[in-house]
Scaffold this motif. Structure first.
Motif, mmCIF file in Angstrom:
data_model
loop_
_atom_site.group_PDB
_atom_site.id
_atom_site.type_symbol
_atom_site.label_atom_id
_atom_site.label_comp_id
_atom_site.label_asym_id
_atom_site.label_seq_id
_atom_site.Cartn_x
_atom_site.Cartn_y
_atom_site.Cartn_z
ATOM 1 N N ARG A 29 0.843 -1.182 0.000
ATOM 2 C CA ARG A 29 0.000 0.000 0.000
ATOM 3 C C ARG A 29 0.877 1.230 0.000
ATOM 4 O O ARG A 29 1.928 1.234 0.647
ATOM 5 C CB ARG A 29 -0.847 0.027 1.269
ATOM 6 C CG ARG A 29 -2.285 0.264 0.972
ATOM 7 C CD ARG A 29 -3.162 0.254 2.173
ATOM 8 N NE ARG A 29 -2.883 -0.861 3.052
ATOM 9 C CZ ARG A 29 -3.283 -0.933 4.294
ATOM 10 N NH1 ARG A 29 -3.965 0.042 4.816
ATOM 11 N NH2 ARG A 29 -3.009 -1.971 5.040
ATOM 12 N N ILE A 30 0.491 2.256 -0.703
ATOM 13 C CA ILE A 30 1.230 3.518 -0.647
ATOM 14 C C ILE A 30 0.898 4.163 0.698
ATOM 15 O O ILE A 30 -0.261 4.442 0.992
ATOM 16 C CB ILE A 30 0.856 4.445 -1.820
ATOM 17 C CG1 ILE A 30 1.258 3.796 -3.141
ATOM 18 C CG2 ILE A 30 1.519 5.808 -1.643
ATOM 19 C CD1 ILE A 30 0.768 4.541 -4.363
ATOM 20 N N THR A 31 1.928 4.372 1.517
ATOM 21 C CA THR A 31 1.718 4.944 2.847
ATOM 22 C C THR A 31 2.256 6.361 2.976
ATOM 23 O O THR A 31 1.806 7.118 3.827
ATOM 24 C CB THR A 31 2.381 4.068 3.932
ATOM 25 O OG1 THR A 31 3.764 3.905 3.620
ATOM 26 C CG2 THR A 31 1.702 2.703 4.009
ATOM 27 N N GLU A 32 3.238 6.713 2.143
ATOM 28 C CA GLU A 32 3.830 8.048 2.194
ATOM 29 C C GLU A 32 4.182 8.504 0.783
ATOM 30 O O GLU A 32 4.566 7.702 -0.053
ATOM 31 C CB GLU A 32 5.134 8.050 3.002
ATOM 32 C CG GLU A 32 4.994 7.613 4.422
ATOM 33 C CD GLU A 32 6.345 7.483 5.117
ATOM 34 O OE1 GLU A 32 6.336 7.551 6.349
ATOM 35 O OE2 GLU A 32 7.379 7.318 4.453
ATOM 36 N N LEU A 75 9.253 17.381 7.537
ATOM 37 C CA LEU A 75 8.000 17.241 8.268
ATOM 38 C C LEU A 75 7.137 16.164 7.633
ATOM 39 O O LEU A 75 7.212 15.930 6.424
ATOM 40 C CB LEU A 75 7.219 18.560 8.232
ATOM 41 C CG LEU A 75 7.897 19.789 8.816
ATOM 42 C CD1 LEU A 75 7.080 21.035 8.500
ATOM 43 C CD2 LEU A 75 8.069 19.627 10.314
ATOM 44 N N GLU A 76 6.271 15.551 8.457
ATOM 45 C CA GLU A 76 5.285 14.611 7.942
ATOM 46 C C GLU A 76 3.904 15.205 8.177
ATOM 47 O O GLU A 76 3.574 15.635 9.279
ATOM 48 C CB GLU A 76 5.400 13.259 8.642
ATOM 49 C CG GLU A 76 4.425 12.235 8.080
ATOM 50 C CD GLU A 76 4.621 10.847 8.650
ATOM 51 O OE1 GLU A 76 4.048 9.908 8.079
ATOM 52 O OE2 GLU A 76 5.336 10.699 9.654
ATOM 53 N N GLY A 108 -5.860 4.565 5.928
ATOM 54 C CA GLY A 108 -6.351 5.784 5.314
ATOM 55 C C GLY A 108 -5.418 6.294 4.238
ATOM 56 O O GLY A 108 -4.566 5.559 3.733
ATOM 57 N N PRO A 109 -5.545 7.569 3.923
ATOM 58 C CA PRO A 109 -4.739 8.126 2.827
ATOM 59 C C PRO A 109 -3.262 8.198 3.196
ATOM 60 O O PRO A 109 -2.905 8.222 4.374
ATOM 61 C CB PRO A 109 -5.330 9.524 2.636
ATOM 62 C CG PRO A 109 -5.941 9.870 3.939
ATOM 63 C CD PRO A 109 -6.410 8.570 4.542
ATOM 64 N N PRO A 110 -2.393 8.256 2.192
ATOM 65 C CA PRO A 110 -0.959 8.372 2.473
ATOM 66 C C PRO A 110 -0.638 9.695 3.155
ATOM 67 O O PRO A 110 -1.328 10.694 2.966
ATOM 68 C CB PRO A 110 -0.297 8.322 1.097
ATOM 69 C CG PRO A 110 -1.354 8.075 0.105
ATOM 70 C CD PRO A 110 -2.679 8.212 0.767
ATOM 71 N N THR A 111 0.423 9.676 3.944
ATOM 72 C CA THR A 111 0.926 10.916 4.508
ATOM 73 C C THR A 111 1.829 11.578 3.470
ATOM 74 O O THR A 111 2.226 10.958 2.485
ATOM 75 C CB THR A 111 1.709 10.666 5.815
ATOM 76 O OG1 THR A 111 2.822 9.820 5.551
ATOM 77 C CG2 THR A 111 0.814 10.039 6.879
ATOM 78 N N LEU A 112 2.140 12.833 3.688
ATOM 79 C CA LEU A 112 3.011 13.590 2.798
ATOM 80 C C LEU A 112 4.244 13.998 3.583
ATOM 81 O O LEU A 112 4.139 14.667 4.611
ATOM 82 C CB LEU A 112 2.269 14.825 2.268
ATOM 83 C CG LEU A 112 2.992 15.709 1.269
ATOM 84 C CD1 LEU A 112 3.354 14.934 0.009
ATOM 85 C CD2 LEU A 112 2.120 16.911 0.905
#
Length: 126
Positions: free
Chosen positions: A4-7, A38-39, A50-54
């Motif tokens: 899964r794309i996490t970031e 930063l995350e 949930g959605p990936p973090t940036l």
């Protein structure tokens, strides 16, 4: 099994400045401080759910020019025109990557020049 794309990682000169922009755009908050950046993510989110973090990774020489990957965002609970006005007020700029005007999306740049697209379809309340 699958991944899964996490970031998603975005190189930048000033993570604090971009965090203000992207948190306002996505409704995210700063959820982590790294030595070099930063995350950003949803409030109360759990890693991998949930959605990936940036991740805004600080570098003195972020890559410029057309990147092989960019972010697409969609209006949430509003129309594209209203969301475009909001993004421009937050500091986004229009970008010309060779569009011919028939596209259903708007090509923009964040305050550091990273391209992203605003799609047309409203995905419902954020």
């Amino acid at each position: 099994m699958a991944c899964r794309i996490t970031e998603l990682v975005l190189d930048c000169r000033d993570p604090d400045r971009l965090a203000e922009f992207w948190c306002a755009v996505l409704g995210y908050e700063v959820i982590g401080h790294e030595p070099d950046g930063l995350e950003l993510g949803p409030a109360g989110g759990r890693f991998g759910a949930g959605p990936p973090t940036l991740i805004l990774a600080q570098t003195e020489n972020p890559r410029r020019g057309k990147l092989p990957l960019h972010l697409d965002v969609s209006p949430a609970g509003t129309d594209q025109e209203t969301e475009l006005a909001r993004l421009l007020a937050l500091g986004a700029r229009r970008a010309d990557v060779g569009q011919d005007g028939s596209e259903s999306w708007e090509v923009l740049q964040d305050p550091e020049g990273n391209e992203f697209c605003l799609l047309r379809k409203d995905v419902g309340e954020a």
